[in-house]
Design an enzyme around this catalytic site. Structure first.
Site, PDB file in Angstrom:
ATOM      1  N   SER A 148      -7.637   9.093  -3.274  1.00  0.00           N
ATOM      2  CA  SER A 148      -6.247   8.368  -3.601  1.00  0.00           C
ATOM      3  C   SER A 148      -5.957   8.583  -5.190  1.00  0.00           C
ATOM      4  O   SER A 148      -4.866   8.515  -5.491  1.00  0.00           O
ATOM      5  CB  SER A 148      -6.316   6.777  -3.381  1.00  0.00           C
ATOM      6  OG  SER A 148      -6.532   6.964  -1.608  1.00  0.00           O
ATOM      7  N   TYR A 177       2.268  -0.298   0.551  1.00  0.00           N
ATOM      8  CA  TYR A 177       2.177  -1.464   1.324  1.00  0.00           C
ATOM      9  C   TYR A 177       3.499  -2.140   1.241  1.00  0.00           C
ATOM     10  O   TYR A 177       3.640  -3.004   1.979  1.00  0.00           O
ATOM     11  CB  TYR A 177       0.932  -2.274   1.270  1.00  0.00           C
ATOM     12  CG  TYR A 177      -0.217  -1.469   1.929  1.00  0.00           C
ATOM     13  CD1 TYR A 177      -0.517  -1.681   3.173  1.00  0.00           C
ATOM     14  CD2 TYR A 177      -0.678  -0.486   1.066  1.00  0.00           C
ATOM     15  CE1 TYR A 177      -1.625  -0.792   3.712  1.00  0.00           C
ATOM     16  CE2 TYR A 177      -1.817   0.468   1.793  1.00  0.00           C
ATOM     17  CZ  TYR A 177      -2.352   0.195   3.168  1.00  0.00           C
ATOM     18  OH  TYR A 177      -3.283   0.977   3.677  1.00  0.00           O
ATOM     19  N   ALA A 203      -2.929   8.825   0.253  1.00  0.00           N
ATOM     20  CA  ALA A 203      -3.107   7.908  -0.756  1.00  0.00           C
ATOM     21  C   ALA A 203      -3.377   6.455  -0.234  1.00  0.00           C
ATOM     22  O   ALA A 203      -2.115   5.998   0.163  1.00  0.00           O
ATOM     23  CB  ALA A 203      -2.549   8.199  -1.890  1.00  0.00           C
ATOM     24  N   LYS A 204      -4.312   5.969  -0.326  1.00  0.00           N
ATOM     25  CA  LYS A 204      -4.182   4.276  -0.064  1.00  0.00           C
ATOM     26  C   LYS A 204      -3.811   3.716  -1.152  1.00  0.00           C
ATOM     27  O   LYS A 204      -4.542   2.911  -2.067  1.00  0.00           O
ATOM     28  CB  LYS A 204      -5.593   3.922   0.418  1.00  0.00           C
ATOM     29  CG  LYS A 204      -5.530   2.670   1.306  1.00  0.00           C
ATOM     30  CD  LYS A 204      -6.793   2.366   2.183  1.00  0.00           C
ATOM     31  CE  LYS A 204      -6.964   1.039   2.589  1.00  0.00           C
ATOM     32  NZ  LYS A 204      -5.704   0.679   3.453  1.00  0.00           N
ATOM     33  N   CYS A 205      -2.573   3.605  -1.328  1.00  0.00           N
ATOM     34  CA  CYS A 205      -1.825   3.040  -2.670  1.00  0.00           C
ATOM     35  C   CYS A 205      -1.374   1.828  -2.376  1.00  0.00           C
ATOM     36  O   CYS A 205      -0.517   1.425  -1.560  1.00  0.00           O
ATOM     37  CB  CYS A 205      -0.927   4.211  -3.288  1.00  0.00           C
ATOM     38  SG  CYS A 205       0.187   3.583  -4.301  1.00  0.00           S
TER      39      CYS A 205
END
Ligand code: PPE
Length: 307
Positions: free
Chosen positions: A65, A165, A159-161
């Site tokens: 990420s 969220y 990408a766990k950005c």
């Protein structure tokens, strides 16, 4: 999740500090532009001690990420993995949720992030069932959101950005306001993508189906674990594009995720799914998953990392 964990310790930029001291400046880049990448990891209290589930894979995804957003993490993957184990140890936690986050801190403002420092923080706390104990046993009620997941040339969903969220929040707020436990989102072309914080599986005639990772979803580590476990249990698992109406017609539907673990779904858009409660396939997969993470089944995949 709301907590009263002020006695806990947090790992911040290489040091273990008190929970109350883990603060940042309001002009940090992350506050203004959402410049963060993070992970959600669980540790379980097994018979052989506390073990972090798939620690290596989570740390690898954190670095992946960061790579997408040109964030250079000033540690090696093994150093971050060890810091995660240390955070669980110093807090004397057993089963817990771990949140490593890497963000652009206090330096200058303006969209360009490259001159801002990179901070790394790891916190851990006890976190029970994501969508409630009741939901784990009987299933949750969900609704398809009017908000879509971003197109691939907008926000990269592998990408766990943190900023991704904001999109999830739109769906989650709408779901709550409509009386649902959780949202399911479609991708930019209208195919099923994922929940606001979970991947999704359908069961049709004993076969498992889940959207491919080209449907604007996160490449879930639980998703991968469930694919592996289900195949080992003898199920066929198909990754494909999935249309909305198949959700309604499936025999069973369930969510997977670190926080959500394996959560059955009993209704979607007020339509009953299958038998209207946790179905036999979800139950078998859920119980096998818990046997593995809690160490009562042999860790043949090497997924447990003892602290
Ligand atoms: N999709 C999304 C959008 C997502 O956020 C998660 C994890 C998953 C799929 C499942 O991925 P994995 O955990 O690797 O199986 N969501 C994290 C954050 C939840 C939160 O509310 O915060 C989590 O489960 O830790």
């Amino acid at each position: 999740m709301a907590w009263d964990d002020t006695a806990s310790k947090i790992w911040m930029d290489g040091k273990i500090i008190d929970w109350k001291d883990a603060n940042i400046h309001v002009l940090s880049h992350v506050v203004h532009y959402g410049t963060s990448v993070f992970e959600g990891i669980r540790a379980y209290d097994t018979e052989n001690g506390v073990a972090v589930f798939r620690l290596k894979e989570h740390v690898k995804r954190l670095f992946d990420s960061a790579k997408i957003y040109k964030i250079d993490i000033p540690y090696t993957q093994e150093e971050v993995a060890e810091a995660i184990r240390q955070t669980v140890r110093v807090n004397d936690l057993k089963s817990c949720y771990i949140r490593p986050i890497v963000f652009r801190g206090y330096g200058e403002l303006g969209v360009n992030p490259l001159n801002c420092p990179v901070n790394v923080v790891i916190a851990a706390w006890e976190w029970g069932s994501y969508l409630g104990e009741e939901g784990m046993a009987n299933g949750v009620d969900i609704g398809v959101s009017t908000w879509r997941k971003p197109a691939p040339d907008t926000f990269p969903t592998l990408a766990k950005c943190g900023a991704n969220y904001m999109n999830s929040q739109l769906a989650k707020i709408e779901a709550i306001e409509n009386g649902f436990d959780e949202a399911i989102m479609l991708d930019y072309t209208g195919y099923v993508s994922e929940g606001s914080g979970e991947n999704i599986f359908l069961v049709e005639d004993g076969v498992l189906h889940t959207p491919t990772i080209a449907s604007s979803n996160l490449r879930g580590i639980t998703r991968d674990s469930i694919i592996t476990v289900a195949k080992d249990l003898g199920y066929e698992v198909i990754e494909e594009t999935i249309t909305r109406e198949r959700l309604y017609l499936a025999d069973e539907v369930f969510f997977t995720g670190t926080a959500a673990e394996v959560t059955p779904i009993r209704s979607i858009d007020h339509k009953t799914i299958g038998i209207g409660k946790r179905g036999p396939v979800a139950e078998e997969i859920q119980s096998t998953f818990f046997e593995i993470v809690e160490g009562s089944k042999d860790d043949k995949y090497g997924w447990l990392d003892f602290i």
